[in-house]
Design a protein around this motif. Sequence first.
Motif, PDB file in Angstrom:
ATOM      1  N   ASN A 212       6.162   8.772  -4.769  1.00 19.28           N
ATOM      2  CA  ASN A 212       5.189   7.739  -4.411  1.00 19.28           C
ATOM      3  C   ASN A 212       5.843   6.603  -3.643  1.00 19.28           C
ATOM      4  N   PRO A 213       6.084   6.804  -2.355  1.00 19.01           N
ATOM      5  CA  PRO A 213       6.755   5.760  -1.577  1.00 19.01           C
ATOM      6  C   PRO A 213       5.804   4.645  -1.146  1.00 19.01           C
ATOM      7  N   VAL A 214       6.408   3.495  -0.892  1.00 18.96           N
ATOM      8  CA  VAL A 214       5.708   2.384  -0.242  1.00 18.96           C
ATOM      9  C   VAL A 214       6.402   2.169   1.113  1.00 18.96           C
ATOM     10  N   ALA A 215       5.650   2.251   2.192  1.00 21.60           N
ATOM     11  CA  ALA A 215       6.229   2.131   3.525  1.00 21.60           C
ATOM     12  C   ALA A 215       6.594   0.685   3.831  1.00 21.60           C
ATOM     13  N   ASP A 216       7.732   0.498   4.529  1.00 18.84           N
ATOM     14  CA  ASP A 216       8.187  -0.845   4.879  1.00 18.84           C
ATOM     15  C   ASP A 216       8.949  -0.763   6.200  1.00 18.84           C
ATOM     16  N   ARG A 217       9.177  -1.922   6.805  1.00 19.89           N
ATOM     17  CA  ARG A 217       9.893  -1.959   8.089  1.00 19.89           C
ATOM     18  C   ARG A 217      10.673  -3.255   8.215  1.00 19.89           C
ATOM     19  N   VAL A 218      11.875  -3.149   8.802  1.00 18.42           N
ATOM     20  CA  VAL A 218      12.656  -4.306   9.234  1.00 18.42           C
ATOM     21  C   VAL A 218      12.724  -4.255  10.754  1.00 18.42           C
TER      22      VAL A 218
END
Length: 509
Positions: free
Chosen positions: A28-34
């Motif tokens: 169950n991933p949570v998407a994120d970005r830098v």
Amino acid sequence: MSAAFLLGGSATASAIGDNPFQLQLPDNPVADRVAVKRWIAPHQTDTRAVLEGPGCIKHIWITLKHPAKSVMANRKLVIRIFFDDAETPHVEAPVGDFFGVMHGEDAYDINTPFISVKQYSGYNCYFDMPFSKNARIELETGEEANNCFIQVDWHRYPGQEMKEQRRFCARWRKENPTKRYSSDYLMLDALGEGQLVGFFYGLRLIDNVDRWSHAGADNIYIDGQGEYPAYIRGIGGEDTFGTSYGGAHHPPETHLDAGIPYYEHEDIGEARRVQRLVGYRFFTRDQIPFRESIHMRFATMKNNVCSMVYWYQKGEPKQFVKMPDFKTLLPDTPLAGGQMDVIEHHSGAWRLGKVLPNKDNVAIEQALQVGLQDSRISEDWEVYRAFHGFVDFNLSERPHEYGVGVHYQPAARQAQAIFTVDKPTEAVLRLAYDDHAVLHVNQEQAVDLGNHTAFRSREVPIQLQAGDNLIQLTLSNTTGTNHGGWAYAFKLTTESGDQLLPLADTGTN
């Protein structure tokens, strides 16, 4: 279709296409970005991303912008990635080379599931990079400032456990010039459990005594001191990348698992056209796992060579190379073999005799009939440093003849080493080899280990005397099924489980 399958989770995503390296990622991933755009001054290390785990980097995009996009700017910027508070970087390479763009070129098309490059300099990496605690991405400049854009797309797994213990690793290496008919170009030396996933190989021709590709190809030595040693050997250099005839009859192209995306002929002043190329190979369907160690080389003539290797492994990676200064990173700057290397040989040394003619198996028959004449080592023989239990006769000597991976055959060669114990000891010798092998232990009668048509292991119980013990191996060579591979892996274990290493240099502790 389940969400776990779509997202590469551990439950159902073992299919080759969706999770080719069988990483055990949470469901169950949570998407994120830098996303960061800023200048880096000369001689600075800039931390571009600090990610709190558990998590997994899914995509890294980088581009270099004017006016920082100077000549060979991607060779003047180094990327490092650290996982889980490691002191040794898991990834260390010039930025361009990490994304498969070599020789300081700006860009050329690469279209694979793992590395994708688009004009003008859109560099993309899609390797999964899992971590438990944290991940840190750094960029370092040399003499010049750099204006680098970066985006890191990643998954975080709040409240979940990262079961995957392997970490993504990548290393760059360069040698200019390599040696002709010599010990091959080193690409990888790793300890621990893991999986080789692919590499890029860049070459700039210097001489044409023979085709660059005739020197040979990839040689991969797996688990030399493990339970099941393996040795993988190629034929010609271009064959590794799925093409043929030196790659010269093929335009630059890029495919899923293998290709030569950059290929040029240049006129460097002589009355000949000089090849410059980059090839790549990924091991997805023909996977290459290792449990103890892996060592990889690529056969070369005298040329200017660089490489980028990717793998997964448990624990911090062994630092088998160190980055040179920024001036030496540039493609045409000389860098002799060994100057980047920090390899420690963990499996002792052997003495190698001369190549023996073996027509009609005459050398093997003689080894079976004639015992060792002396309990001392033959000190006039060549000293050879073994790596992870492997000895490869082809890395010591090969014919100086035109042709594809030319090798001695039919031939035989002998190797000697001293093993020392304090008291009479029962031990088990495990030898992996192909072709025909004969064993001598001290002045006892020769043991015919038999013929292996492929690289396979055999175990033999032996009795060691107190003090020094001289062991001699005679191994034949034919072209066989591995194009003249002439290597063996040696492991000697006492009844108490201690492993004995050879002491060929002195015969003493």
